[in-house]
Design a protein around this motif. Structure first.
Motif, PDB file in Angstrom:
ATOM      1  N   PRO A 163     -28.373  79.113  35.306  1.00  0.00           N
ATOM      2  CA  PRO A 163     -27.060  78.463  35.273  1.00  0.00           C
ATOM      3  C   PRO A 163     -26.836  77.649  34.001  1.00  0.00           C
ATOM      4  CG  PRO A 163     -28.571  77.206  36.612  1.00  0.00           C
ATOM      5  CD  PRO A 163     -29.331  78.432  36.185  1.00  0.00           C
ATOM      6  N   LYS A 164     -25.568  77.358  33.742  1.00  0.00           N
ATOM      7  CA  LYS A 164     -25.233  76.393  32.703  1.00  0.00           C
ATOM      8  C   LYS A 164     -25.576  74.995  33.222  1.00  0.00           C
ATOM      9  CE  LYS A 164     -20.930  77.670  32.554  1.00  0.00           C
ATOM     10  NZ  LYS A 164     -19.484  77.704  32.183  1.00  0.00           N
ATOM     11  N   THR A 165     -25.658  74.039  32.314  1.00  0.00           N
ATOM     12  CA  THR A 165     -26.016  72.678  32.730  1.00  0.00           C
ATOM     13  C   THR A 165     -24.889  71.689  32.398  1.00  0.00           C
ATOM     14  OG1 THR A 165     -27.137  72.275  30.623  1.00  0.00           O
ATOM     15  CG2 THR A 165     -28.493  73.061  32.467  1.00  0.00           C
ATOM     16  N   MET A 166     -24.699  70.749  33.299  1.00  0.00           N
ATOM     17  CA  MET A 166     -23.718  69.690  33.121  1.00  0.00           C
ATOM     18  C   MET A 166     -24.382  68.351  33.448  1.00  0.00           C
ATOM     19  SD  MET A 166     -20.186  68.929  35.297  1.00  0.00           S
ATOM     20  CE  MET A 166     -19.258  70.334  34.665  1.00  0.00           C
ATOM     21  N   LYS A 167     -24.078  67.332  32.666  1.00  0.00           N
ATOM     22  CA  LYS A 167     -24.522  65.982  32.992  1.00  0.00           C
ATOM     23  C   LYS A 167     -23.312  65.161  33.400  1.00  0.00           C
ATOM     24  CE  LYS A 167     -25.948  62.982  29.796  1.00  0.00           C
ATOM     25  NZ  LYS A 167     -26.811  62.166  28.890  1.00  0.00           N
ATOM     26  N   ILE A 168     -23.435  64.493  34.537  1.00  0.00           N
ATOM     27  CA  ILE A 168     -22.402  63.567  34.976  1.00  0.00           C
ATOM     28  C   ILE A 168     -23.027  62.183  35.027  1.00  0.00           C
ATOM     29  CG2 ILE A 168     -20.914  62.847  36.870  1.00  0.00           C
ATOM     30  CD1 ILE A 168     -20.442  65.738  37.559  1.00  0.00           C
ATOM     31  N   GLU A 169     -22.532  61.314  34.170  1.00  0.00           N
ATOM     32  CA  GLU A 169     -23.038  59.934  34.116  1.00  0.00           C
ATOM     33  C   GLU A 169     -22.076  59.001  34.833  1.00  0.00           C
ATOM     34  OE1 GLU A 169     -24.620  57.841  30.837  1.00  0.00           O
ATOM     35  OE2 GLU A 169     -25.125  59.664  29.721  1.00  0.00           O
ATOM     36  N   VAL A 170     -22.646  58.124  35.661  1.00  0.00           N
ATOM     37  CA  VAL A 170     -21.861  57.065  36.291  1.00  0.00           C
ATOM     38  C   VAL A 170     -22.554  55.749  35.944  1.00  0.00           C
ATOM     39  CG1 VAL A 170     -20.836  56.164  38.398  1.00  0.00           C
ATOM     40  CG2 VAL A 170     -21.262  58.627  38.181  1.00  0.00           C
ATOM     41  N   ASN A 171     -21.890  54.954  35.150  1.00  0.00           N
ATOM     42  CA  ASN A 171     -22.480  53.693  34.687  1.00  0.00           C
ATOM     43  C   ASN A 171     -21.709  52.501  35.229  1.00  0.00           C
ATOM     44  OD1 ASN A 171     -24.691  54.520  32.819  1.00  0.00           O
ATOM     45  ND2 ASN A 171     -23.006  55.581  31.787  1.00  0.00           N
ATOM     46  N   GLY A 172     -22.415  51.369  35.338  1.00  0.00           N
ATOM     47  CA  GLY A 172     -21.783  50.155  35.818  1.00  0.00           C
ATOM     48  C   GLY A 172     -22.258  49.782  37.206  1.00  0.00           C
TER      49      GLY A 172
END
Length: 474
Positions: A163-172
């Protein structure tokens, strides 16, 4: 160039790779249940094949089981047949079964982690889309179809395109009353129910790292609801502390060896993702859905988006969804009466979820017109809830702790929401008829669901939390 975590685990499990063809991927653990396994077992019989590695296969009954009087015969004929067939098939092929009455029985995606079967660096599959739950441990975990279940039975491998790769960042920092369920509903609402199609997602950022393991499982569980192949979170000390001492987790010298490997499971600094998205935790409020896919979500204080604001090609389906739900453009949902509350499913049925609900409802009483179903994810969760007195707190509030199973997450057992009724549900899907023919589902967190149970209407749980905080300060 460095590798992402997905690439590290995937490449370590490739048995054979050839240009122009899918990879042959080795599968460490195969989880099965009564719904998607019967045809696969029949396929083995027809070809006179065994389950190649039965010790790497674990079965449980969950989708079709009743959540009341599990000691009695199952009333629904099809459900009874499927559960009986699972017992027959697993016995014939030598597969371990945690069936009704077994102390380890429960929802397949709850028992894997709590038993120490789910471990970092593994490849895990199941004939169930929410297998992505196990990615919370830093594993590649995804759902497969019945023909692929048979393929794993026979070979312990799968043909898979990388698969392709995705990064989802949630900060705070999350606000009061905002939980992991709100994070994932917020992300899906922002990128749509198709926004992750073709990707394996790695969740990162300070808000994600601060989550407990059970909260991380909620996030990864719903990766599939944005179209992704799966989701995962790099393992850390929170992960290792959760695993240590569990029934089937490595022990002694094997623990030290496993831990050394697990600590290598992270994305390299110079690794490249195919896509990167970033969100701020402070922007997230308690969420709920208003339509018939998980991407139709909004903050509890917001209004339903207008049809004209949707892409022209999507407007007919959007109008159809609102008509099914009995909602209108620009309508607020805060204060609207509801009929049922369901707290359970592989998304939100763990002990942490039940503790949170019990803490909130202690000293309160449910609205008279609301029916509340609290369904633990496993026999172990049920036993722990009783040991901690959670069942008594729930009972005092007018709730009842039922027995483990998928329950009202899907209309495949006796727990169905009646036609036309509104249900605040902690499950993962709000499709038409998902909880029963013509049932109307609003997805939400356990806290938001508990608040609705007490007030009898859609409620911003922060109102309760603010009042309680004021009383404490007074």
């Amino acid at each position: 160039m460095g590798k992402t975590l997905v690439e590290k685990i995937w490449d370590a499990h490739v048995v054979k790779r050839q240009e122009g063809f899918p990879d042959i991927l080795y599968i460490d653990t195969h989880l099965i249940h009564e719904v998607t396994s019967p045809q696969a077992f029949d396929g083995l019989r027809k070809r006179d094949l065994p389950v190649l590695r039965p010790n790497q296969t674990v079965a449980t009954a969950d989708h079709n089981v009743p959540t009341v009087d599990q000691h009695l015969p199952i009333k629904e004929e099809l459900s009874r047949y499927q559960v009986d067939m699972l017992s027959k098939n697993t016995k014939e092929f030598g597969v371990e079964l945690y069936g009704l009455g077994h102390p380890y029985q429960g929802i397949v995606h709850v028992i894997g982690p709590e038993l120490g079967i789910t471990l970092p660096g593994k490849t895990m599959v199941c004939g169930d889309s929410h297998t992505s739950t196990h990615g919370a441990f830093g594993a590649i975990a995804f759902g497969i179809g019945t023909s692929q279940v048979e393929q794993v039975f026979a070979t312990q491998c799968l043909l898979q395109q990388k698969p392709k790769t995705m990064k989802i960042e949630v900060n705070g920092t999350l606000g009061a009353g905002v939980s992991a369920k709100d994070i994932i509903l917020y992300i899906i609402a922002k990128i749509s129910a198709a926004g992750g199609t073709g990707y394996f997602i790695e969740y990162a950022g300070s808000a994600i790292r601060a989550l407990s393991m059970e909260a991380r499982m909620t996030i990864c569980n719903m990766s599939i609801e944005m179209g992704a192949r799966g989701g995962l979170i790099a393992p850390d000390d929170i992960t290792f502390d959760y695993i240590k001492g569990r029934e089937f987790a490595p022990k002694d010298a094997k623990w030290d060896e496993a831990l050394a490997y697990w600590k290598t499971l992270y994305t390299d600094e110079d690794a490249q993702f195919d896509s990167v998205l970033e969100f701020a935790a402070e922007d997230i409020e308690p969420m709920l859905t208003y339509g018939t896919n998980p991407g139709m979500g909004m903050g509890v204080t917001e209004h339903i988006p207008a049809t004209e604001a949707q892409p022209e090609s999507e407007r007919p389906s959007y109008k159809k969804a609102l008509a099914y739900m009995g909602f209108e453009d620009n309508q607020p949902l805060l204060g609207r009466d509801i009929d049922y509350v369901f707290i359970g499913s592989c998304t939100n049925s763990r002990i942490e979820d039940l503790r949170e609900v019990a803490d909130f409802v202690k000293g309160k009483r449910k609205a008279d017109h609301v029916e509340v179903w609290i369904v633990p994810g496993s026999k172990q969760v049920e036993a722990q809830a009783k040991e901690e007195g959670i069942d008594k707190v729930l009972e005092s509030a007018g709730f009842i702790l039922r027995e483990p199973g998928c329950s009202a997450c899907l209309g495949m057992n006796e727990d169905k929401i009646p036609a036309g009724k509104y249900c605040i549900s902690t499950s993962n899907r709000n499709f038409e008829g998902r909880q029963g023919p013509n049932a109307r589902t609003l997805l939400a967190s356990p806290l938001t669901a508990a608040a609705a149970a007490i007030t009898g209407k859609i409620t911003d749980v922060r109102e309760f939390l603010n009042k309680e905080a004021e009383l404490e300060l007074a």
